[in-house]
Write a protein that holds these residues in place. Structure first.
Motif, PDB file in Angstrom:
ATOM      1  N   LEU A  14     -87.486 -69.625  13.351  1.00 29.77           N
ATOM      2  CA  LEU A  14     -88.065 -71.138  14.142  1.00 29.77           C
ATOM      3  C   LEU A  14     -88.590 -71.861  13.523  1.00 29.77           C
ATOM      4  O   LEU A  14     -88.421 -73.621  12.996  1.00 29.77           O
ATOM      5  CB  LEU A  14     -88.159 -70.915  15.729  1.00 29.77           C
ATOM      6  N   ILE A  15     -89.689 -71.136  12.562  1.00 27.21           N
ATOM      7  CA  ILE A  15     -90.513 -72.300  12.413  1.00 27.21           C
ATOM      8  C   ILE A  15     -89.903 -72.715  11.157  1.00 27.21           C
ATOM      9  O   ILE A  15     -90.678 -73.770  10.937  1.00 27.21           O
ATOM     10  CB  ILE A  15     -91.625 -71.207  11.313  1.00 27.21           C
ATOM     11  N   ILE A  16     -89.336 -71.834  10.476  1.00 29.12           N
ATOM     12  CA  ILE A  16     -89.130 -72.125   9.000  1.00 29.12           C
ATOM     13  C   ILE A  16     -87.708 -73.471   9.411  1.00 29.12           C
ATOM     14  O   ILE A  16     -87.792 -74.749   8.901  1.00 29.12           O
ATOM     15  CB  ILE A  16     -87.649 -71.583   8.427  1.00 29.12           C
ATOM     16  N   PHE A  17     -87.116 -73.518  10.333  1.00 26.67           N
ATOM     17  CA  PHE A  17     -86.229 -74.551  10.965  1.00 26.67           C
ATOM     18  C   PHE A  17     -87.214 -75.347  10.953  1.00 26.67           C
ATOM     19  O   PHE A  17     -87.116 -77.130  10.559  1.00 26.67           O
ATOM     20  CB  PHE A  17     -85.827 -73.633  11.833  1.00 26.67           C
ATOM     21  N   VAL A  18     -88.303 -75.676  11.754  1.00 26.97           N
ATOM     22  CA  VAL A  18     -88.741 -77.151  12.691  1.00 26.97           C
ATOM     23  C   VAL A  18     -89.289 -77.230  11.048  1.00 26.97           C
ATOM     24  O   VAL A  18     -89.473 -78.906  11.028  1.00 26.97           O
ATOM     25  CB  VAL A  18     -90.086 -76.217  13.078  1.00 26.97           C
ATOM     26  N   LEU A  19     -90.169 -76.700   9.889  1.00 27.09           N
ATOM     27  CA  LEU A  19     -90.477 -77.338   8.506  1.00 27.09           C
ATOM     28  C   LEU A  19     -90.059 -77.989   8.291  1.00 27.09           C
ATOM     29  O   LEU A  19     -89.716 -79.068   7.830  1.00 27.09           O
ATOM     30  CB  LEU A  19     -91.302 -76.048   8.182  1.00 27.09           C
ATOM     31  N   ILE A  20     -88.486 -77.583   8.010  1.00 24.15           N
ATOM     32  CA  ILE A  20     -86.924 -78.380   7.211  1.00 24.15           C
ATOM     33  C   ILE A  20     -87.030 -79.342   7.572  1.00 24.15           C
ATOM     34  O   ILE A  20     -86.894 -80.502   6.943  1.00 24.15           O
ATOM     35  CB  ILE A  20     -86.396 -77.833   7.251  1.00 24.15           C
ATOM     36  N   VAL A  21     -86.356 -79.304   9.356  1.00 23.46           N
ATOM     37  CA  VAL A  21     -86.388 -80.361   9.792  1.00 23.46           C
ATOM     38  C   VAL A  21     -87.355 -81.677   9.676  1.00 23.46           C
ATOM     39  O   VAL A  21     -86.766 -82.801   9.908  1.00 23.46           O
ATOM     40  CB  VAL A  21     -85.858 -80.518  11.678  1.00 23.46           C
ATOM     41  N   THR A  22     -88.838 -81.185   9.968  1.00 22.72           N
ATOM     42  CA  THR A  22     -89.888 -81.938  10.239  1.00 22.72           C
ATOM     43  C   THR A  22     -89.760 -83.067   8.303  1.00 22.72           C
ATOM     44  O   THR A  22     -90.283 -84.407   8.754  1.00 22.72           O
ATOM     45  CB  THR A  22     -91.153 -81.616  10.082  1.00 22.72           C
TER      46      THR A  22
END
Length: 201
Positions: A14-22
């Motif tokens: 989830l952290i990686i996903f949020v980082l990539i989306v941001t």
């Protein structure tokens, strides 16, 4: 796989996903700024500068004809020049104008209208009194000079916006890379780390 391990994996992903989306949203916003800036430089500055050049050239021809008392120009070619100038002025008015530019442009339109009247007066006077005509031509040239300078300034400003957006993309890309490396290390530690089991008391 234990429930606690699953939670660790889910949180890591989830952290990686949020980082990539941001970072993608930030990059998209900066890309749009660059695209709009480039479009503005072309549509509202280069095209506008070309129109100014064409109007300036036509005004210069009129000025030359007035100085030389070229009656043939005013009788045969001046009407075509006025039609062309009107078209160029209309096209220029359709570009995106800054407040300063709009003021100078309004002055130019007023001077060009006054110029037409003075041309009629000049022809009716038998091509002998060109002082008023030359005064209007001079004012129109001054307006065109100011508009040309504004194109240069605004073009430079838009290029500056593009450069800031590109610098921002580069900065966020570097931050993203460092953060991804950090996350990879953290996830490896979480996955590999096994708490020591306490022996019997």
């Amino acid at each position: 796989m234990a429930f606690y391990d699953k939670i660790k994996w889910v949180l890591g992903i989830l952290i990686i996903f949020v980082l990539i989306v941001t970072t993608n949203l930030i990059d998209r916003n900066n890309f749009l700024r660059v695209r709009d800036s480039v479009a503005t430089v072309y549509e509202d500055r280069l095209v506008a500068n070309d129109l100014i050049f064409e109007i300036t050239r036509a005004v210069h021809q009129k000025e030359l004809a007035a100085v030389e008392a070229d009656s043939l120009f005013f009788l045969e070619r001046n009407g075509q020049a006025n039609t062309a100038i009107t078209e160029w002025v209309t096209k220029f008015g359709q570009t995106k104008l800054t407040p300063e530019e709009a003021g100078v442009f309004a002055s130019l339109k007023g001077n060009l209208e006054a110029l037409k009247d003075s041309e009629t007066t000049y022809v009716q006077a038998g091509f002998t009194q060109n002082q008023e005509l030359l005064a209007h031509l001079s004012r129109a040239r001054e307006n065109l000079y100011k508009l040309s300078k504004i194109q240069l300034q605004e073009g430079g400003r838009q290029i500056g916006i593009s450069k800031k957006a590109i610098d921002s993309v580069e900065l966020f890309t570097q931050i993203e890379i460092y953060f991804l490396i950090f996350l990879a290390i953290v996830i490896q530690v979480i996955v590999i780390y096994q708490p020591r089991k306490r022996g019997p008391a």
